[in-house]
Design an enzyme around this catalytic site. Structure first.
Site, PDB file in Angstrom:
ATOM      1  N   ASP A  85       0.834  -1.207   0.000  1.00 33.99           N
ATOM      2  CA  ASP A  85       0.000   0.000   0.000  1.00 33.99           C
ATOM      3  C   ASP A  85       0.863   1.249   0.000  1.00 33.99           C
ATOM      4  O   ASP A  85       2.027   1.234   0.426  1.00 33.99           O
ATOM      5  CB  ASP A  85      -0.941   0.009   1.205  1.00 33.99           C
ATOM      6  CG  ASP A  85      -0.226   0.087   2.542  1.00 33.99           C
ATOM      7  OD1 ASP A  85       0.739  -0.690   2.737  1.00 33.99           O
ATOM      8  OD2 ASP A  85      -0.619   0.905   3.406  1.00 33.99           O
ATOM      9  N   GLU A 179       0.253  -1.168   5.706  1.00 35.45           N
ATOM     10  CA  GLU A 179       1.340  -0.706   6.583  1.00 35.45           C
ATOM     11  C   GLU A 179       1.218   0.780   6.852  1.00 35.45           C
ATOM     12  O   GLU A 179       1.487   1.240   7.965  1.00 35.45           O
ATOM     13  CB  GLU A 179       2.697  -1.032   5.941  1.00 35.45           C
ATOM     14  CG  GLU A 179       3.899  -0.829   6.861  1.00 35.45           C
ATOM     15  CD  GLU A 179       4.523   0.564   6.783  1.00 35.45           C
ATOM     16  OE1 GLU A 179       5.451   0.836   7.567  1.00 35.45           O
ATOM     17  OE2 GLU A 179       4.084   1.389   5.948  1.00 35.45           O
ATOM     18  N   HIS A 384       6.159   9.668   0.603  1.00 36.76           N
ATOM     19  CA  HIS A 384       4.795  10.069   0.980  1.00 36.76           C
ATOM     20  C   HIS A 384       4.342  11.361   0.320  1.00 36.76           C
ATOM     21  O   HIS A 384       3.393  11.984   0.791  1.00 36.76           O
ATOM     22  CB  HIS A 384       4.644  10.196   2.502  1.00 36.76           C
ATOM     23  CG  HIS A 384       4.754   8.911   3.246  1.00 36.76           C
ATOM     24  ND1 HIS A 384       4.365   8.777   4.565  1.00 36.76           N
ATOM     25  CD2 HIS A 384       5.215   7.692   2.874  1.00 36.76           C
ATOM     26  CE1 HIS A 384       4.581   7.535   4.967  1.00 36.76           C
ATOM     27  NE2 HIS A 384       5.095   6.861   3.944  1.00 36.76           N
TER      28      HIS A 384
END
Length: 411
Positions: A85, A179, A384
């Protein structure tokens, strides 16, 4: 393109284009059907590579095994784990772009988005002179966290299949969901995985070897106000937003992410919503030291209690839930996996960077479930978000480390 791992980058580019963003609001496991579909594709690809015991566990993890090709009972069974993920940032229509032979100083335009990777803002770019980089187009994240790790584990499998002369013990592989929302490994089935120790391949730049993480908790706070006309509010109004501000200001101002580093913990206010009538807040609480971690949680509760004491009935409700613990509390006494990884890196002339993670990995939970699981670098930088990038050469070096670990363990 690597001649040693010919499919490494091709797979990575294929993997990142699949949206597998996890969903914190979901109550299912895995949290999003997109993850389920991708994990199914991985399981089919693992079978096509000839791996045995490929199975999807109830929690969504895909397990696979490669039998030993050496007859030595003393060789440990080693596990390699990565998550599929991606984080809470736009993951739809990911369009990776490639920068060949980067000069270490130029500004990299991220497509036509208007965003750039500038060494003035991201000085680590200077470490990649001569490297081939993969970046975003400025509109999405890249997904090297952790599809770089997924691709590297697959490249290891490819290499061992193509080189049966490389001796190795039994290997276990796991690819999991969720996660990034902190619950992927809650029910990791250690016994079925069958390893003596494992590694998450989920770290950042070259050389990272991490066996300490934060202790982590999440706090959800609901505040009930009493809203009246502001013109006649004296001694009557209870402004829920003001209580939220007061609660936040009761916490140490220097213990915030933007003011901490190294082994310093923090309170991170990541959500604040509401009106004078009602409000909600979300915090994450982090510290490497367990006693300091418990003290931080207690400080938040005490601050809320002191504000509640002003009212006949409590206005602030605090729900604190532990998320994971510092795996260093276990691994400090179980260093076999750490020593092996450190030795493998040094054999490859890679300087191990052993630092406490200012975050966590699935290995934090898996370690406390009984399987020692430190974390290895996978290569990603600026993860991210839209400024994420990865070096092809570092991805190859990460795969080299996995291969060296396997070979050294078999000696």
């Amino acid at each position: 393109m690597s001649t040693k791992y010919p499919e490494l980058i091709n797979r990575f580019l294929r993997f990142v284009k699949v949206n597998t963003r996890s969903n914190e609001e979901s109550e299912t496991t895995p949290s999003d059907p997109k993850e389920v579909a991708f994990l199914k594709e991985l399981s089919e690809e693992l079978r096509s590579l000839g791996l045995s015991d490929v199975q999807t566990m109830p929690d969504g993890y895909v397990f696979a095994k490669m039998p030993a090709n050496i007859d030595n009972a003393d060789v440990p069974t080693i596990g390699f784990i990565s998550h599929v993920d991606t984080a809470d940032f736009n993951s739809e229509n990911i369009q990776p772009q490639e920068v060949h032979n980067y000069d270490g100083q130029s500004v990299i335009k991220l497509g036509d988005s208007g965003f750039t990777l500038d060494p003035k803002d991201f000085p680590n770019l200077k470490n990649y002179k001569g490297h081939d980089l993969i970046t975003t187009d400025g509109r999405t994240l890249l997904g090297a966290d952790d599809k770089a790790g997924v691709a590297e584990i697959f490249a290891l499998i490819d290499y061992l299949n193509a080189h049966p002369e490389v001796k190795h013990g039994a290997l276990s592989f796991a690819f999991g969901p969720d996660e990034e929302i902190g619950r992927g490994a809650n029910n990791f089935e250690v016994k079925a995985f069958g390893a003596d120790f494992a590694y998450t391949v989920d770290g950042g730049p070259l050389g990272e070897l991490e066996w300490e993480t934060f202790n982590a908790a999440g706090a959800k706070i609901s505040i009930t106000g009493r809203n009246v006309h502001p013109g006649t509010a004296k001694d009557t109004m209870v402004n829920a937003l003001q209580l939220a501000i007061d609660l936040h200001n009761a916490l140490p101002a220097d213990e915030r992410p933007e003011k901490t580093e190294g082994r310093e913990g923090f309170f991170h206010l990541y959500a604040l919503n509401g009106t004078p009538d009602e409000a909600s807040m979300g915090y994450i609480i982090r510290d490497h030291d367990r006693e300091a971690f418990e003290a931080k949680k207690n400080l938040l509760i005490v601050a809320a209690d002191e504000l509640n004491a002003q009212f006949e009935n409590p206005r602030i409700k605090v729900d604190v839930q532990d998320q994971y613990y510092n795996m260093g509390d276990v691994l400090k006494d179980k260093q076999e996996s750490v020593v092996l990884a450190e030795s493998a890196m040094k054999a490859l002339n890679i300087e191990p960077k052993i630092e406490a993670v200012r975050g966590g990995t699935d290995g934090s939970k898996i370690t406390f479930l009984g399987l020692p699981t430190p974390n290895l670098f996978a290569g990603g930088e600026n993860m991210h978000g839209r400024f994420e990038y990865v070096s092809k050469q570092v991805m190859e070096q990460a795969t080299d480390v996995l291969l060296e670990i396997v070979q050294e363990a078999a000696k």
